[in-house]
Scaffold this motif. Sequence first.
Motif: not given
Length: 78
Positions: A16-25
């Motif tokens: 999983a990647v648990v961060t804000e949408d911009a960083m996740k993208r």
Amino acid sequence: MTLNELHIGESGTVTAVVTEDAMKRRLAAMGVAPGVSIRLLRTAPSGDPLEYRIMGYNLALRKRDAEKIIIEKDGVKK
């Protein structure tokens, strides 16, 4: 466990990647997504950033970004 907890030479699979949408993208664009294998190659002399091998290339991440990536360490089953 999180990605920044790996020791040099160890690898794991992103769960999983648990961060804000911009960083996740941004991370997804670099190949950091659930199911992908990643291995810690080395650290900078100061300990930050960390260099990983993922999908055939090397990726440097700051520790604070690596802390947001949840992995299952290879060889460890829960």
